[in-house]
Design a protein around this motif. Structure first.
Motif, PDB file in Angstrom:
ATOM      1  N   LEU A 185      15.300  -9.906   5.714  1.00 33.65           N
ATOM      2  CA  LEU A 185      15.355  -8.451   5.594  1.00 33.65           C
ATOM      3  C   LEU A 185      16.651  -7.910   6.183  1.00 33.65           C
ATOM      4  CD1 LEU A 185      11.678  -7.585   6.529  1.00 33.65           C
ATOM      5  CD2 LEU A 185      12.728  -7.433   4.272  1.00 33.65           C
ATOM      6  N   ASP A 186      17.162  -6.880   5.576  1.00 33.16           N
ATOM      7  CA  ASP A 186      18.387  -6.233   6.016  1.00 33.16           C
ATOM      8  C   ASP A 186      18.240  -5.818   7.482  1.00 33.16           C
ATOM      9  OD1 ASP A 186      20.961  -5.289   5.627  1.00 33.16           O
ATOM     10  OD2 ASP A 186      20.293  -3.325   4.923  1.00 33.16           O
ATOM     11  N   GLY A 187      19.145  -6.314   8.325  1.00 31.37           N
ATOM     12  CA  GLY A 187      19.128  -5.972   9.744  1.00 31.37           C
ATOM     13  C   GLY A 187      18.322  -6.920  10.614  1.00 31.37           C
ATOM     14  N   TRP A 188      17.682  -7.923  10.011  1.00 30.33           N
ATOM     15  CA  TRP A 188      16.899  -8.894  10.779  1.00 30.33           C
ATOM     16  C   TRP A 188      17.710 -10.179  10.911  1.00 30.33           C
ATOM     17  CZ3 TRP A 188      11.408  -8.768  12.069  1.00 30.33           C
ATOM     18  CH2 TRP A 188      10.856  -7.509  11.890  1.00 30.33           C
ATOM     19  N   PRO A 189      17.628 -10.864  12.064  1.00 24.41           N
ATOM     20  CA  PRO A 189      18.416 -12.075  12.254  1.00 24.41           C
ATOM     21  C   PRO A 189      17.832 -13.319  11.583  1.00 24.41           C
ATOM     22  CG  PRO A 189      17.180 -11.592  14.246  1.00 24.41           C
ATOM     23  CD  PRO A 189      16.954 -10.446  13.292  1.00 24.41           C
ATOM     24  N   GLU A 190      16.536 -13.310  11.269  1.00 26.14           N
ATOM     25  CA  GLU A 190      15.941 -14.481  10.628  1.00 26.14           C
ATOM     26  C   GLU A 190      15.040 -14.043   9.475  1.00 26.14           C
ATOM     27  OE1 GLU A 190      13.161 -13.080  13.719  1.00 26.14           O
ATOM     28  OE2 GLU A 190      15.005 -14.109  14.171  1.00 26.14           O
ATOM     29  N   ARG A 191      14.623 -15.033   8.687  1.00 25.79           N
ATOM     30  CA  ARG A 191      13.799 -14.719   7.527  1.00 25.79           C
ATOM     31  C   ARG A 191      12.353 -14.476   7.937  1.00 25.79           C
ATOM     32  NH1 ARG A 191      13.244 -20.381   4.139  1.00 25.79           N
ATOM     33  NH2 ARG A 191      12.006 -21.515   5.646  1.00 25.79           N
ATOM     34  N   ASP A 242       0.826  -1.213   0.000  1.00 27.71           N
ATOM     35  CA  ASP A 242       0.000   0.000   0.000  1.00 27.71           C
ATOM     36  C   ASP A 242       0.860   1.262   0.000  1.00 27.71           C
ATOM     37  OD1 ASP A 242      -2.342  -1.558   0.072  1.00 27.71           O
ATOM     38  OD2 ASP A 242      -2.310  -1.626   2.266  1.00 27.71           O
ATOM     39  N   GLY A 243       1.973   1.212  -0.723  1.00 29.71           N
ATOM     40  CA  GLY A 243       2.854   2.367  -0.820  1.00 29.71           C
ATOM     41  C   GLY A 243       3.763   2.575   0.378  1.00 29.71           C
ATOM     42  N   GLN A 244       3.687   1.709   1.375  1.00 25.83           N
ATOM     43  CA  GLN A 244       4.524   1.826   2.562  1.00 25.83           C
ATOM     44  C   GLN A 244       5.711   0.869   2.454  1.00 25.83           C
ATOM     45  OE1 GLN A 244       3.985   4.041   5.194  1.00 25.83           O
ATOM     46  NE2 GLN A 244       2.491   4.829   3.735  1.00 25.83           N
ATOM     47  N   TYR A 245       6.884   1.402   2.608  1.00 21.64           N
ATOM     48  CA  TYR A 245       8.118   0.628   2.543  1.00 21.64           C
ATOM     49  C   TYR A 245       8.175  -0.370   3.694  1.00 21.64           C
ATOM     50  CZ  TYR A 245      13.159  -0.238   2.849  1.00 21.64           C
ATOM     51  OH  TYR A 245      14.392  -0.814   2.934  1.00 21.64           O
ATOM     52  N   ILE A 246       8.406  -1.649   3.378  1.00 20.90           N
ATOM     53  CA  ILE A 246       8.580  -2.691   4.398  1.00 20.90           C
ATOM     54  C   ILE A 246      10.058  -2.894   4.681  1.00 20.90           C
ATOM     55  CG2 ILE A 246       8.306  -5.142   4.924  1.00 20.90           C
ATOM     56  CD1 ILE A 246       5.752  -5.079   3.193  1.00 20.90           C
ATOM     57  N   GLY A 247      10.851  -3.041   3.618  1.00 22.03           N
ATOM     58  CA  GLY A 247      12.273  -3.243   3.791  1.00 22.03           C
ATOM     59  C   GLY A 247      12.903  -3.872   2.564  1.00 22.03           C
ATOM     60  N   CYS A 248      14.220  -3.979   2.604  1.00 19.02           N
ATOM     61  CA  CYS A 248      14.991  -4.640   1.555  1.00 19.02           C
ATOM     62  C   CYS A 248      15.660  -5.865   2.165  1.00 19.02           C
ATOM     63  CB  CYS A 248      16.067  -3.718   0.992  1.00 19.02           C
ATOM     64  SG  CYS A 248      15.428  -2.414  -0.066  1.00 19.02           S
ATOM     65  N   GLY A 249      15.864  -6.869   1.325  1.00 16.42           N
ATOM     66  CA  GLY A 249      16.513  -8.063   1.817  1.00 16.42           C
ATOM     67  C   GLY A 249      16.796  -9.042   0.706  1.00 16.42           C
ATOM     68  N   VAL A 250      17.157 -10.249   1.103  1.00 17.41           N
ATOM     69  CA  VAL A 250      17.557 -11.297   0.175  1.00 17.41           C
ATOM     70  C   VAL A 250      16.539 -12.428   0.215  1.00 17.41           C
ATOM     71  CG1 VAL A 250      19.369 -12.983  -0.349  1.00 17.41           C
ATOM     72  CG2 VAL A 250      19.982 -10.715   0.476  1.00 17.41           C
ATOM     73  N   VAL A 251      16.114 -12.886  -0.971  1.00 18.32           N
ATOM     74  CA  VAL A 251      15.180 -14.006  -1.059  1.00 18.32           C
ATOM     75  C   VAL A 251      15.866 -15.255  -0.509  1.00 18.32           C
ATOM     76  CG1 VAL A 251      13.901 -15.509  -2.641  1.00 18.32           C
ATOM     77  CG2 VAL A 251      13.970 -13.037  -3.045  1.00 18.32           C
ATOM     78  N   ASP A 252      15.181 -15.917   0.435  1.00 20.46           N
ATOM     79  CA  ASP A 252      15.728 -17.119   1.058  1.00 20.46           C
ATOM     80  C   ASP A 252      14.975 -18.375   0.631  1.00 20.46           C
ATOM     81  OD1 ASP A 252      17.595 -18.307   2.974  1.00 20.46           O
ATOM     82  OD2 ASP A 252      15.800 -18.726   4.168  1.00 20.46           O
ATOM     83  N   GLY A 253      13.864 -18.204  -0.097  1.00 24.34           N
ATOM     84  CA  GLY A 253      13.102 -19.337  -0.582  1.00 24.34           C
ATOM     85  C   GLY A 253      11.730 -18.912  -1.057  1.00 24.34           C
ATOM     86  N   SER A 254      11.074 -19.812  -1.770  1.00 29.50           N
ATOM     87  CA  SER A 254       9.715 -19.564  -2.232  1.00 29.50           C
ATOM     88  C   SER A 254       9.058 -20.894  -2.566  1.00 29.50           C
ATOM     89  CB  SER A 254       9.707 -18.654  -3.463  1.00 29.50           C
ATOM     90  OG  SER A 254      10.347 -19.290  -4.543  1.00 29.50           O
ATOM     91  N   THR A 255       7.729 -20.866  -2.622  1.00 30.08           N
ATOM     92  CA  THR A 255       7.009 -22.060  -3.036  1.00 30.08           C
ATOM     93  C   THR A 255       7.041 -22.130  -4.560  1.00 30.08           C
ATOM     94  OG1 THR A 255       4.936 -20.819  -2.995  1.00 30.08           O
ATOM     95  CG2 THR A 255       5.501 -22.090  -1.017  1.00 30.08           C
TER      96      THR A 255
END
Length: 86
Positions: A51-57, A28-41
């Motif tokens: 996410l950048d700065g978070w210890p887990e996915r 909804d136009g609000q920035y959540i964050g940037c990070g690296v894809v760790d998996g997907s279905t």
């Protein structure tokens, strides 16, 4: 990293995101964050991102209307192989 330069980012389908791809997430136009894809279905309905700065996915559902964008080209997650002229 400058998160405000929208022209550098482009929206992509969730099924087009390999592991290791750097992404920017918003809703909804609000920035959540940037990070690296760790998996997907396989169907792209669920995406896990460290996410950048978070210890887990974190897990994101496509039905939550999270917009996923990439900057630049898609990362090839497979390592290069071959002799490379040797």
């Amino acid at each position: 990293m400058d998160h405000g330069k929208a022209p550098d980012w482009r929206r992509v389908a969730w099924t087009a995101l390999p592991m290791g791809q750097w992404v920017r997430l918003s809703r909804d136009g609000q920035y959540i964050g940037c990070g690296v894809v760790d998996g997907s279905t396989p169907d792209g309905s669920i995406l896990w991102v460290v996410l950048d700065g978070w210890p887990e996915r974190r897990m994101f559902h496509r039905e939550d209307f999270v917009k996923v964008e990439i900057k630049g080209h898609v990362v090839d997650p497979t390592p290069a192989t071959g002799n490379h002229g040797v």
